[in-house]
Design a protein around this motif. Sequence first.
Motif, PDB file in Angstrom:
ATOM      1  N   PHE A 265      13.134 -16.381  33.311  1.00 13.97           N
ATOM      2  CA  PHE A 265      11.128 -17.168  33.915  1.00 13.97           C
ATOM      3  C   PHE A 265      11.000 -17.422  33.080  1.00 13.97           C
ATOM      4  CE2 PHE A 265      11.239 -12.285  35.107  1.00 13.97           C
ATOM      5  CZ  PHE A 265      10.313 -13.004  35.950  1.00 13.97           C
ATOM      6  N   ASP A 266      10.631 -18.784  33.202  1.00 14.99           N
ATOM      7  CA  ASP A 266      10.100 -20.504  32.469  1.00 14.99           C
ATOM      8  C   ASP A 266       8.984 -19.433  31.442  1.00 14.99           C
ATOM      9  OD1 ASP A 266       7.672 -20.553  33.818  1.00 14.99           O
ATOM     10  OD2 ASP A 266       8.515 -22.410  35.170  1.00 14.99           O
ATOM     11  N   GLU A 267       8.683 -20.803  30.718  1.00 11.12           N
ATOM     12  CA  GLU A 267       7.498 -21.179  29.082  1.00 11.12           C
ATOM     13  C   GLU A 267       6.070 -20.647  30.006  1.00 11.12           C
ATOM     14  OE1 GLU A 267       5.729 -23.427  26.683  1.00 11.12           O
ATOM     15  OE2 GLU A 267       8.284 -22.873  25.699  1.00 11.12           O
ATOM     16  N   ALA A 268       5.727 -20.787  31.317  1.00 10.16           N
ATOM     17  CA  ALA A 268       4.684 -20.430  31.940  1.00 10.16           C
ATOM     18  C   ALA A 268       4.674 -18.764  33.050  1.00 10.16           C
ATOM     19  CB  ALA A 268       4.330 -21.250  32.681  1.00 10.16           C
ATOM     20  N   GLY A 269       5.522 -18.714  32.388  1.00  8.62           N
ATOM     21  CA  GLY A 269       5.944 -17.252  33.160  1.00  8.62           C
ATOM     22  C   GLY A 269       6.506 -16.968  34.665  1.00  8.62           C
ATOM     23  N   SER A 270       7.173 -18.973  35.156  1.00  9.27           N
ATOM     24  CA  SER A 270       6.877 -18.348  36.827  1.00  9.27           C
ATOM     25  C   SER A 270       8.050 -18.291  36.859  1.00  9.27           C
ATOM     26  CB  SER A 270       6.856 -20.359  36.656  1.00  9.27           C
ATOM     27  OG  SER A 270       4.889 -20.029  36.868  1.00  9.27           O
ATOM     28  N   PRO A 271       8.797 -17.577  37.724  1.00  9.96           N
ATOM     29  CA  PRO A 271      10.327 -16.557  37.704  1.00  9.96           C
ATOM     30  C   PRO A 271      11.026 -18.216  38.702  1.00  9.96           C
ATOM     31  CG  PRO A 271       8.322 -15.663  39.607  1.00  9.96           C
ATOM     32  CD  PRO A 271       7.586 -16.901  38.569  1.00  9.96           C
ATOM     33  N   TRP A 272      12.146 -18.582  38.506  1.00  9.93           N
ATOM     34  CA  TRP A 272      12.946 -19.250  38.954  1.00  9.93           C
ATOM     35  C   TRP A 272      14.130 -18.544  39.892  1.00  9.93           C
ATOM     36  CZ3 TRP A 272      13.609 -25.098  38.898  1.00  9.93           C
ATOM     37  CH2 TRP A 272      12.823 -25.636  38.254  1.00  9.93           C
TER      38      TRP A 272
ATOM     39  N   ARG B  83      11.734 -21.823  43.104  1.00  8.96           N
ATOM     40  CA  ARG B  83      11.073 -21.652  42.115  1.00  8.96           C
ATOM     41  C   ARG B  83       9.555 -21.430  42.635  1.00  8.96           C
ATOM     42  NH1 ARG B  83       7.434 -25.921  40.830  1.00  8.96           N
ATOM     43  NH2 ARG B  83       8.873 -27.788  41.982  1.00  8.96           N
ATOM     44  N   TYR B  84       8.880 -20.413  41.476  1.00 12.98           N
ATOM     45  CA  TYR B  84       7.928 -19.993  42.150  1.00 12.98           C
ATOM     46  C   TYR B  84       6.166 -21.017  41.551  1.00 12.98           C
ATOM     47  CZ  TYR B  84       3.722 -17.704  43.539  1.00 12.98           C
ATOM     48  OH  TYR B  84       2.480 -16.897  43.762  1.00 12.98           O
TER      49      TYR B  84
END
Length: 132
Positions: free
Chosen positions: A36-43, A58-59
């Motif tokens: 999960f990136d800093e914004a909470g989006s999954p990769w 990437r979502y």
Amino acid sequence: RFSKDITAKFSNCTDTTFGCSTVDTATPYYFTRLAFDEAGSPWMIYYNQTNTSVMVARYDGTSAASGTCSAGWVCMTLENVGARVEEYAVESFGIVIAANGTVWVSYRHNTNNKVRYATYNGSGSGGCGASW
């Protein structure tokens, strides 16, 4: 639920306490890893056996469906491997996101016995896939 082999067995998402989503409709695909990136989006990084490619998804929640990639996801081909990745490569797939937001992926390329890594640059100037 897990089986005795290395393949996890999960429900078919009829349990309403979970929100289920399909990332890539091509089958089969294996060796998924999630970060999960800093914004909470999954990769995710995974192996798509249908087109023998290492893929990264990437979502973003807004992208239209494209090819076998489901709506809301951006699917990128990192490398066309050209051969089936053996089962032991499952431990070799990895994805991490650094504090500065840089996405790093790694995997073992089974055809030439090399460990490979890539970073996402988003600009299309990489040497792997279009944005790597």
